[in-house]
Scaffold this motif. Structure first.
Motif, PDB file in Angstrom:
ATOM      1  N   GLU A  23       0.822  -1.211   0.000  1.00  0.00           N
ATOM      2  CA  GLU A  23       0.000   0.000   0.000  1.00  0.00           C
ATOM      3  C   GLU A  23       0.855   1.260   0.000  1.00  0.00           C
ATOM      4  N   ALA A  24       2.000   1.214   0.685  1.00  0.00           N
ATOM      5  CA  ALA A  24       2.875   2.396   0.769  1.00  0.00           C
ATOM      6  C   ALA A  24       3.690   2.593  -0.509  1.00  0.00           C
ATOM      7  N   GLN A  25       4.109   1.512  -1.146  1.00  0.00           N
ATOM      8  CA  GLN A  25       4.934   1.593  -2.357  1.00  0.00           C
ATOM      9  C   GLN A  25       4.409   0.628  -3.423  1.00  0.00           C
ATOM     10  N   PRO A  26       3.250   0.897  -3.983  1.00  0.00           N
ATOM     11  CA  PRO A  26       2.682  -0.023  -4.978  1.00  0.00           C
ATOM     12  C   PRO A  26       3.521  -0.124  -6.245  1.00  0.00           C
ATOM     13  N   GLU A  27       4.351   0.893  -6.516  1.00  0.00           N
ATOM     14  CA  GLU A  27       5.179   0.863  -7.724  1.00  0.00           C
ATOM     15  C   GLU A  27       6.365  -0.092  -7.585  1.00  0.00           C
ATOM     16  N   HIS A  28       6.831  -0.339  -6.360  1.00  0.00           N
ATOM     17  CA  HIS A  28       7.960  -1.231  -6.121  1.00  0.00           C
ATOM     18  C   HIS A  28       7.525  -2.626  -5.672  1.00  0.00           C
ATOM     19  N   PHE A  29       6.453  -2.678  -4.895  1.00  0.00           N
ATOM     20  CA  PHE A  29       5.974  -3.959  -4.368  1.00  0.00           C
ATOM     21  C   PHE A  29       4.582  -4.241  -4.927  1.00  0.00           C
ATOM     22  N   THR A  30       4.521  -4.308  -6.245  1.00  0.00           N
ATOM     23  CA  THR A  30       3.245  -4.514  -6.937  1.00  0.00           C
ATOM     24  C   THR A  30       2.648  -5.877  -6.634  1.00  0.00           C
ATOM     25  N   SER A  31       3.486  -6.885  -6.571  1.00  0.00           N
ATOM     26  CA  SER A  31       3.049  -8.253  -6.310  1.00  0.00           C
ATOM     27  C   SER A  31       4.152  -8.996  -5.572  1.00  0.00           C
ATOM     28  N   VAL A  32       3.866 -10.233  -5.198  1.00  0.00           N
ATOM     29  CA  VAL A  32       4.877 -11.066  -4.545  1.00  0.00           C
ATOM     30  C   VAL A  32       6.060 -11.292  -5.480  1.00  0.00           C
ATOM     31  N   PHE A  33       5.781 -11.413  -6.768  1.00  0.00           N
ATOM     32  CA  PHE A  33       6.852 -11.640  -7.745  1.00  0.00           C
ATOM     33  C   PHE A  33       7.780 -10.435  -7.824  1.00  0.00           C
ATOM     34  N   ASP A  34       7.221  -9.238  -7.769  1.00  0.00           N
ATOM     35  CA  ASP A  34       8.057  -8.030  -7.760  1.00  0.00           C
ATOM     36  C   ASP A  34       8.846  -7.924  -6.461  1.00  0.00           C
ATOM     37  N   SER A  35       8.291  -8.430  -5.382  1.00  0.00           N
ATOM     38  CA  SER A  35       8.955  -8.367  -4.082  1.00  0.00           C
ATOM     39  C   SER A  35      10.105  -9.355  -3.969  1.00  0.00           C
ATOM     40  N   LEU A  36      10.165 -10.329  -4.872  1.00  0.00           N
ATOM     41  CA  LEU A  36      11.229 -11.332  -4.818  1.00  0.00           C
ATOM     42  C   LEU A  36      12.607 -10.704  -4.983  1.00  0.00           C
ATOM     43  N   TRP A  37      12.709  -9.651  -5.799  1.00  0.00           N
ATOM     44  CA  TRP A  37      14.006  -8.990  -5.994  1.00  0.00           C
ATOM     45  C   TRP A  37      14.512  -8.417  -4.665  1.00  0.00           C
ATOM     46  N   TRP A  38      13.635  -7.708  -3.959  1.00  0.00           N
ATOM     47  CA  TRP A  38      14.027  -7.175  -2.653  1.00  0.00           C
ATOM     48  C   TRP A  38      14.413  -8.309  -1.714  1.00  0.00           C
ATOM     49  N   SER A  39      13.652  -9.384  -1.740  1.00  0.00           N
ATOM     50  CA  SER A  39      13.911 -10.524  -0.863  1.00  0.00           C
ATOM     51  C   SER A  39      15.283 -11.124  -1.116  1.00  0.00           C
ATOM     52  N   ILE A  40      15.646 -11.278  -2.376  1.00  0.00           N
ATOM     53  CA  ILE A  40      16.934 -11.882  -2.726  1.00  0.00           C
ATOM     54  C   ILE A  40      18.097 -11.002  -2.284  1.00  0.00           C
ATOM     55  N   VAL A  41      18.048  -9.712  -2.620  1.00  0.00           N
ATOM     56  CA  VAL A  41      19.174  -8.834  -2.289  1.00  0.00           C
ATOM     57  C   VAL A  41      19.276  -8.592  -0.790  1.00  0.00           C
ATOM     58  N   THR A  42      18.171  -8.730  -0.067  1.00  0.00           N
ATOM     59  CA  THR A  42      18.207  -8.537   1.386  1.00  0.00           C
ATOM     60  C   THR A  42      18.744  -9.772   2.093  1.00  0.00           C
ATOM     61  N   LEU A  43      18.253 -10.938   1.709  1.00  0.00           N
ATOM     62  CA  LEU A  43      18.710 -12.177   2.345  1.00  0.00           C
ATOM     63  C   LEU A  43      20.175 -12.472   2.035  1.00  0.00           C
ATOM     64  N   THR A  44      20.652 -12.020   0.892  1.00  0.00           N
ATOM     65  CA  THR A  44      22.068 -12.215   0.561  1.00  0.00           C
ATOM     66  C   THR A  44      22.923 -11.076   1.093  1.00  0.00           C
ATOM     67  N   THR A  45      22.305 -10.155   1.829  1.00  0.00           N
ATOM     68  CA  THR A  45      22.957  -8.993   2.457  1.00  0.00           C
ATOM     69  C   THR A  45      23.655  -8.088   1.450  1.00  0.00           C
TER      70      THR A  45
END
Length: 237
Positions: free
Chosen positions: A165-187
């Motif tokens: 809701e805060a950033q619909p342009e970056h976190f449009t769906s779970v698939f779009d959120s995967l990029w953030w998830s990968i770069v965060t978990l790999t530090t």
């Protein structure tokens, strides 16, 4: 003839075998260097001719080595489908495919030439130990990869619900959120996508802690297996 080729291509203590092994290693490094030079822009036609000649010469020798290894193998299908058998084939395949396919339109095929680097494992004791360690720890590594993929998906779903809701342009769906998830978990944390909500930041804090463990765990697994792989060789010496 078979015994002569076997003593030549298979590593042993004979001078002939050692010279052939050094020659193959030299050609592997040479072919990788020429591959890199080919990527330089505005190369002179004469330079490309020389590079192509070097490539052709390397492939001829690698082909001789590959065919010879099949010829002297006690179990030919086993060698052909083994790790080194596949690597030896991939090392020469792009050259022969170039006669029927335009590699300029299939640039990915040219990358198969980089598989020649894996041929060095056959001749290097340290690399052999590393390969043995990877094989010995394959079950743990596979389990770790499965858990990592599950965590990546979990993190993507979590951040999606916090930030959609805060950033619909970056976190449009779970698939779009995967990029953030990968770069965060790999530090890695490129900073191109980051949470702005309080819940998202708290969630990110815990994901980063998990990410530190994800980086450390495979190192411990491989180190333990590598130690076990080196110990028998040390005892033999």
């Amino acid at each position: 003839m078979k015994n002569y080729l076997k003593n030549l291509v298979e590593p042993n203590n004979s001078k002939r075998s050692k010279r052939f092994a050094f020659f193959i290693q030299f050609l592997i490094i040479l072919s990788v260097i020429t591959f890199s030079i080919e990527t330089l822009p505005d190369l002179k036609p004469q330079t490309r001719v020389v590079l192509n000649a070097i490539e052709a010469f390397c492939v001829v020798i690698f082909t001789f080595e590959y065919v010879s290894r099949i010829f002297v193998a006690d179990n030919k299908p086993k060698f052909i489908f083994s790790f080194f058998g596949i690597i030896d084939l991939l090392a020469i395949l792009p050259f022969y495919l170039s006669f029927g396919i335009d590699l300029r339109s299939l640039r990915l095929l040219r990358m198969f030439r980089l598989f020649r680097l894996f041929k060095l494992v056959r001749y290097n004791k340290a690399m052999k130990h590393f390969a043995q360690a990877m094989i010995a720890a394959k079950e743990q590594i596979i389990l770790f990869m499965i858990i990592t993929l599950m965590l990546i998906y979990f993190a993507a779903v979590g951040i999606y619900y916090f930030e959609n809701e805060a950033q619909p342009e970056h976190f449009t769906s779970v698939f779009d959120s995967l990029w953030w998830s990968i770069v965060t978990l790999t530090t890695v944390g490129y900073g191109d996508v980051y949470p702005i909500t309080v819940g998202g930041r708290i969630f990110t804090f815990f994901i980063l802690l998990i990410g530190l463990g994800i980086v450390a765990i495979p190192t411990g697994i491989i180190s333990s297996s590598l130690t076990k792989a080196v110990e028998p060789s040390s005892e033999e010496e």
